[in-house]
Design an enzyme around this catalytic site. Structure first.
Site, short mmCIF file in Angstrom:
data_model
loop_
_atom_site.label_atom_id
_atom_site.label_comp_id
_atom_site.label_asym_id
_atom_site.label_seq_id
_atom_site.Cartn_x
_atom_site.Cartn_y
_atom_site.Cartn_z
N ARG A 1 -2.63 1.68 6.97
CA ARG A 1 -2.55 0.34 6.36
C ARG A 1 -3.57 -0.56 7.04
O ARG A 1 -3.58 -0.67 8.26
CB ARG A 1 -1.14 -0.24 6.53
CG ARG A 1 -0.95 -1.65 5.95
CD ARG A 1 -1.09 -1.63 4.44
NE ARG A 1 -0.63 -2.86 3.83
CZ ARG A 1 -1.31 -4.01 3.79
NH1 ARG A 1 -2.49 -4.08 4.39
NH2 ARG A 1 -0.81 -5.06 3.18
N GLU B 1 -1.70 -5.62 -5.95
CA GLU B 1 -1.03 -4.33 -6.14
C GLU B 1 -1.59 -3.60 -7.37
O GLU B 1 -1.73 -4.17 -8.45
CB GLU B 1 0.47 -4.53 -6.32
CG GLU B 1 1.17 -5.11 -5.11
CD GLU B 1 1.23 -4.15 -3.95
OE1 GLU B 1 0.95 -2.95 -4.15
OE2 GLU B 1 1.56 -4.58 -2.83
N ASP C 1 -4.35 -8.24 2.73
CA ASP C 1 -3.49 -7.81 1.63
C ASP C 1 -4.31 -7.87 0.35
O ASP C 1 -4.97 -8.88 0.08
CB ASP C 1 -2.27 -8.72 1.53
CG ASP C 1 -1.34 -8.31 0.40
OD1 ASP C 1 -1.20 -7.11 0.15
OD2 ASP C 1 -0.73 -9.22 -0.22
N THR C 2 -4.31 -6.79 -0.41
CA THR C 2 -5.01 -6.77 -1.70
C THR C 2 -3.98 -6.75 -2.82
O THR C 2 -2.82 -6.37 -2.61
CB THR C 2 -5.92 -5.53 -1.82
OG1 THR C 2 -5.11 -4.34 -1.75
CG2 THR C 2 -6.96 -5.51 -0.71
N ASP D 1 -5.69 -1.62 0.13
CA ASP D 1 -5.40 -1.79 1.56
C ASP D 1 -4.65 -0.61 2.17
O ASP D 1 -4.12 -0.71 3.27
CB ASP D 1 -4.59 -3.08 1.79
CG ASP D 1 -3.36 -3.18 0.91
OD1 ASP D 1 -2.79 -2.13 0.56
OD2 ASP D 1 -2.97 -4.31 0.56
N ARG E 1 3.28 3.97 9.19
CA ARG E 1 1.86 4.02 8.88
C ARG E 1 1.03 3.51 10.06
O ARG E 1 1.47 2.59 10.77
CB ARG E 1 1.55 3.17 7.64
CG ARG E 1 2.24 3.61 6.39
CD ARG E 1 1.94 2.70 5.22
NE ARG E 1 2.41 1.33 5.44
CZ ARG E 1 2.36 0.36 4.53
NH1 ARG E 1 1.85 0.61 3.33
NH2 ARG E 1 2.81 -0.84 4.81
#
Length: 337
Positions: A151, A159, A156-157, A137, A201
């Protein structure tokens, strides 16, 4: 010479009046004729048939005049369709100001529109060039020569490069998927209302050849809908619908029970399988002496997480616990990082 010019002007004026008020002039002439005929017939005591006919025609031409007048008025008041250049200019100004700390964007459209991929309004998009895929992500790109961290919005992917966390299941899958997609074509970024997060970001929807990367990660079960902070909610409804389908089909992250929580991805403790101990039956040698053969122990690992938890990674062919399912590329080395 001056008199000729005057005549021309007068004639032009008369023609203009006749053209503009033709129906009214005809109606007036017929009305006057009807009036004179009425007086004449009244004096003679004859029938008023011609009077009625002339009066009817006069009325018809009067109606035609009123209709033409109304039509002209409507044409004058009707708004002219113009191409909205404001949005285009806004888009151009976005691209030009990408080197600034804050990128100007137009207001987001209503996500209820459920615009499909390939038909999205691309006025709010601007080109970017990939520098590096950080993880599923997060990207690094250049915009007008300036390097930016991006971002992906609303997802959300797992980690894969977190300094305080081990690599989570499906993290590499998400990262590799992104690398594969961004290599397919031109990249564009679409911003929402708030352009940056607290880390500076860019917050963006990433488009590759008119397909949104955020949606694709959700579709393949490689990301969850997360970090929904108004006013950046342009596509949240359709994202949640895509996530719902992936969850029903148990794709990717949804294939692991209780892995995805509202707070994020739960740290799974890999289970180490108990070794399966197989003892050979005692063998009887000469003189009826019984001798037990050495115990042969077979080690079985359910997955690479179990191998890593046992500290046995990478595991090589011939070592206890090695199996082809741990060695996807078949090179004799399993659970490679």
């Amino acid at each position: 010479m001056g008199r000729i010019i005057l005549y021309i002007i007068v004639i032009a004026f008369i023609i203009a009046v006749i053209t503009k008020f033709f129906y009214l002039l005809v109606a007036g002439a017929l009305g006057y004729w009807a009036y004179k005929q009425f007086k004449k017939s009244q004096t003679k005591g004859s029938k008023q048939t011609l009077t009625y006919v002339l009066g009817a025609f006069a009325g018809v031409f009067l109606i035609l005049f009123v209709v033409s007048l109304s039509s002209d008025t409507a044409n004058k008041t009707e708004p002219i369709a113009v191409v909205d250049t404001k949005e285009d200019s806004s888009s151009n100004s976005e691209t030009k100001s990408n080197t600034a700390d804050v990128i100007e964007t137009s207001q987001s459209s209503d996500s209820k529109g459920k615009q499909t991929q390939g038909n999205q309004n691309n006025h709010n998009r601007f080109p970017a060039t990939l520098v590096e895929v950080t993880d599923g992500d997060t990207l690094k790109v250049t915009v007008e020569g300036k390097e930016e961290k991006v971002r992906l919005l609303l997802i959300d992917t797992p980690e894969s490069v977190h300094p305080e966390k081990e690599e989570q299941p499906f993290a590499k899958d998400a990262s590799n998927f992104v690398k594969k997609q961004v290599a397919k074509g031109n990249m564009e970024l679409e911003l929402d209302v708030s352009e940056r997060d607290k880390y500076g970001r860019l917050l963006a929807y990433v488009w590759i050849d008119n397909k949104m990367l955020n949606e694709q990660l959700l579709e393949y079960g490689l990301a969850r809908v997360a970090y929904i902070y108004p006013p950046n909610t342009k596509y949240v409804d359709q994202f949640e619908e895509i996530q719902k389908q992936a969850r029903v089909q148990a794709k990717g992250i949804w294939s692991i029970e209780n892995y995805v929580q509202d707070s994020g991805f739960v740290e799974l403790k890999p289970a180490i399988e108990e070794p399966v101990v197989v003892t050979q039956a005692p063998s009887v040698e000469k003189n009826n002496e019984v001798k037990n053969e050495p115990i042969v122990t077979n080690v079985y690992y359910k997955n690479c997480d179990a191998v890593r938890a046992a500290g046995a990674d990478p595991i090589y062919e011939g070592e206890p616990g090695y199996s082809r399912k741990l060695d996807r590329d078949g090179d004799g080395i399993g659970c490679e990082r």
